[in-house]
Design a protein around this motif. Sequence first.
Motif, PDB file in Angstrom:
ATOM      1  N   LEU A 108       0.798  -1.131   0.041  1.00  0.00           N
ATOM      2  CA  LEU A 108      -0.031  -0.140   0.012  1.00  0.00           C
ATOM      3  C   LEU A 108       0.938   1.347  -0.150  1.00  0.00           C
ATOM      4  O   LEU A 108       0.526   2.194  -0.555  1.00  0.00           O
ATOM      5  CB  LEU A 108      -1.024  -0.173   1.083  1.00  0.00           C
ATOM      6  CG  LEU A 108      -2.091  -1.089   1.318  1.00  0.00           C
ATOM      7  CD1 LEU A 108      -2.692  -1.106   2.743  1.00  0.00           C
ATOM      8  CD2 LEU A 108      -3.138  -0.589   0.012  1.00  0.00           C
TER       9      LEU A 108
ATOM     10  N   LEU B  39      -0.882   4.513  -1.390  1.00  0.00           N
ATOM     11  CA  LEU B  39      -2.188   4.641  -0.867  1.00  0.00           C
ATOM     12  C   LEU B  39      -2.368   4.453   0.851  1.00  0.00           C
ATOM     13  O   LEU B  39      -3.088   4.661   1.530  1.00  0.00           O
ATOM     14  CB  LEU B  39      -3.150   3.138  -1.086  1.00  0.00           C
ATOM     15  CG  LEU B  39      -3.239   3.060  -2.593  1.00  0.00           C
ATOM     16  CD1 LEU B  39      -3.912   1.592  -3.068  1.00  0.00           C
ATOM     17  CD2 LEU B  39      -4.283   4.238  -3.101  1.00  0.00           C
TER      18      LEU B  39
ATOM     19  N   ALA C 246      -8.057   2.287   0.876  1.00  0.00           N
ATOM     20  CA  ALA C 246      -7.701   0.996   0.405  1.00  0.00           C
ATOM     21  C   ALA C 246      -7.298   0.199   1.726  1.00  0.00           C
ATOM     22  O   ALA C 246      -7.155  -0.835   2.048  1.00  0.00           O
ATOM     23  CB  ALA C 246      -6.491   1.268  -0.455  1.00  0.00           C
ATOM     24  N   VAL C 247      -6.795   0.898   2.950  1.00  0.00           N
ATOM     25  CA  VAL C 247      -6.189   0.514   4.139  1.00  0.00           C
ATOM     26  C   VAL C 247      -7.367  -0.100   4.789  1.00  0.00           C
ATOM     27  O   VAL C 247      -7.151  -1.183   5.244  1.00  0.00           O
ATOM     28  CB  VAL C 247      -5.574   1.520   4.774  1.00  0.00           C
ATOM     29  CG1 VAL C 247      -4.812   0.948   6.191  1.00  0.00           C
ATOM     30  CG2 VAL C 247      -4.230   2.211   4.211  1.00  0.00           C
TER      31      VAL C 247
END
Length: 333
Positions: A60, A65, A182-183
């Motif tokens: 990530l 991200l 995203a996380v």
Amino acid sequence: MLLLVTVGLISLALTAALRRYALARSLLDIPNARSSHALPTPRGGGLAIVISFLLALPLLVWAGLLAVHAFWALLGAGALVAAVGFLDDHRHIAARWRLLAHFAAAAWTLVCIGGAPPIMLAGWALAPSWLATALVAVYLVWLLNLYNFMDGIDGIASVEAICVCVGGALLYVLVGQSELAAVPLALAAAVAGFLYWNFPPARIFMGDAGSGFLGVVLGILSLLAAVQVPQLFWSWLILLGVFVVDATTTLLRRLLRGEKVYEAHRSHAYQHAARHYGRHLTVTLAVAAINLGWLLPLALLVSLGWLSGWLGLILAYAPLSFLALRFRAGSAE
């Protein structure tokens, strides 16, 4: 999407491997008078969540991200809490040493993210101070411990984490910062892989390594959201409402009776409800329905600025408090 699917599959496979390992080593949760299950069940499967999520973090960061400081906060605090929980799953660690490690993880987080984030209250940003920093540290420690307390029936902690993470990701999309979704989605994917094995009737339990890890990571994600958009902190508190209200009400009522709050018990509202309905699945699905049907809409209103944070929190927690008392949270069996 490829990353999310990969994280979920890794978690699914690791949970299966951990289940075989636990059965081979007789690492079983044996039912006793304070248990909410009836059969010996393997434990420690939450380690699959830890490993699969932490493996996703460097990717990530590489994809832009996840910020580097957020990476170190999640990695350091999450790994420390998970390690202490893993050791406690295999051999008992005194409560004072666990608490010391938890505060160390909170302190690490605050150093990595640059202290307490600004929090909006009635349209004003509360300036970070030493008091705010101390309160945020206590918030993180309480959240990771309450998550451990609330992991008492099949699937409830996993379903709660998925609902909160998906809700948190949706908040990012609505405020125009979809790349940050995203996380929490990666964490939801890791939990989903484990939930396959933990869905009622559970074939493996999460254990302290998994529940404590989820608690501290969700807390960190709420702080990172507040760094980006201050009112999102209130939205995350709303999303976490089921666990916060039940655990806090139970703790306060037990304290008032002079009980040792660090001892195992079966007096949470969700535990009383599971005994009342005679099955875990009913309560776990009810938690999902409350999260998606009540808490998520209120969190969305707060994130969009259509409802103030403190008012949204009161509206969200009021019926939850009623339900907690209705199902005798903190009452002796």
